[in-house]
Design a protein around this motif. Structure first.
Motif, PDB file in Angstrom:
ATOM      1  N   LYS A   1       0.820  -1.212   0.000  1.00  0.00           N
ATOM      2  CA  LYS A   1       0.000   0.000   0.000  1.00  0.00           C
ATOM      3  C   LYS A   1       0.849   1.256   0.000  1.00  0.00           C
ATOM      4  O   LYS A   1       0.578   2.213  -0.728  1.00  0.00           O
ATOM      5  N   ASN A   2       1.870   1.274   0.838  1.00  0.00           N
ATOM      6  CA  ASN A   2       2.683   2.483   0.996  1.00  0.00           C
ATOM      7  C   ASN A   2       4.071   2.358   0.377  1.00  0.00           C
ATOM      8  O   ASN A   2       4.957   3.157   0.698  1.00  0.00           O
ATOM      9  N   MET A   3       4.245   1.368  -0.488  1.00  0.00           N
ATOM     10  CA  MET A   3       5.549   1.201  -1.136  1.00  0.00           C
ATOM     11  C   MET A   3       5.615   2.012  -2.417  1.00  0.00           C
ATOM     12  O   MET A   3       4.676   2.026  -3.211  1.00  0.00           O
ATOM     13  N   LEU A   4       6.733   2.686  -2.606  1.00  0.00           N
ATOM     14  CA  LEU A   4       6.953   3.473  -3.807  1.00  0.00           C
ATOM     15  C   LEU A   4       8.381   3.261  -4.297  1.00  0.00           C
ATOM     16  O   LEU A   4       9.337   3.378  -3.528  1.00  0.00           O
ATOM     17  N   ASN A   5       8.487   2.940  -5.586  1.00  0.00           N
ATOM     18  CA  ASN A   5       9.807   2.961  -6.201  1.00  0.00           C
ATOM     19  C   ASN A   5       9.916   4.222  -7.051  1.00  0.00           C
ATOM     20  O   ASN A   5       8.991   5.049  -7.078  1.00  0.00           O
ATOM     21  N   GLN A   6      10.997   4.367  -7.738  1.00  0.00           N
ATOM     22  CA  GLN A   6      11.203   5.582  -8.511  1.00  0.00           C
ATOM     23  C   GLN A   6      10.133   5.761  -9.583  1.00  0.00           C
ATOM     24  O   GLN A   6       9.607   6.860  -9.796  1.00  0.00           O
TER      25      GLN A   6
END
Length: 232
Positions: A81-86
């Motif tokens: 849910k709160n994971m972000l990559n570039q």
């Protein structure tokens, strides 16, 4: 002196890029340390770079392994849910920027059509050179303006009777003995005066027909009140 906004783009100069890396790496480690200390949370940082053979970690190997193990115990759905990559971060920023752009374009279009409408009303403009989309937007703006005017007129009609009632002066009141009373008191006083005048007129008629001391009204039962005739 205000800081200039940094342009988020790859630094092509090698020496400048290396200097920026060292400066920002130190700042990032400091921020992670402050976040963990001030908020009492588990945090870690792992940084790989071409300038150092081993990755830079914070706080240490045991701390990093503890945080990673705790992260892996979270279910995959909750974890993502709160994971972000570039790539996902950039996509999110692009979507947000596009929404802001659409909103700004809509506001600019409304201001443009409002200016055209006022120019046409004052005779300074004409609709002859407008395209079909322009005419459609202008028609919608005119309809909305007319609806706003109608609602304003209705609200003023509703407010006018209430304002007139509030501005009406109060009914006059009679003053008896220095104090305010209702008109009923005034009417009762008027009836008493009329009755007293009728009695006095009747007494005067009787006395004229039979002038005597008894009919003069002297004594305790006199009907002609006068300071020159005291009670017996």
């Amino acid at each position: 002196m205000t800081r200039q906004k940094v342009k988020l783009a790859f630094i092509t100069n090698d020496s400048a890029r290396k200097a920026t890396y060292k400066k920002r790496k130190k700042g990032l480690m400091k921020k992670v340390n402050e976040l963990s200390t001030l908020c009492g949370i588990d945090a870690c940082a792992i940084i790989y770079s071409p300038y150092e053979p081993q990755p830079e970690i914070w706080p240490n190997n045991i701390g990093v392994q503890h945080v990673i193990a705790r992260f892996k115990r979270i279910p995959e759905m909750e974890r993502s849910k709160n994971m972000l990559n570039q790539e996902s971060f950039i996509r999110k920023q692009v979507t947000k920027t596009n929404e802001q752009l659409k909103k700004q374009m809509k506001e600019n279009r409304e201001k443009e059509m409002t200016e055209v409408m006022y120019q046409c009303l004052t005779g300074k403009g004409s609709i002859e050179n407008l395209t079909l989309p322009d005419l459609k937007d202008l028609g919608e703006l005119v309809d909305q303006t007319l609806k706003d005017i109608s609602r304003r007129i209705e609200s003023l009609k509703i407010a006018s009777p209430n304002e007139a009632a509030a501005a009406a002066p109060p009914l006059p009141q009679a003053v008896v003995g220095g104090s305010s009373s209702s008109m009923v008191v005034d009417n009762v006083s008027g009836r008493d005066e009329m009755q007293r005048g009728t009695q006095t007129t009747q007494w005067f008629t009787d006395w004229m027909n039979n002038p005597s001391e008894q009919n003069l009204g002297l004594g305790p039962n006199r009907i002609w009140p006068h300071p020159f005739f005291p009670d017996c």
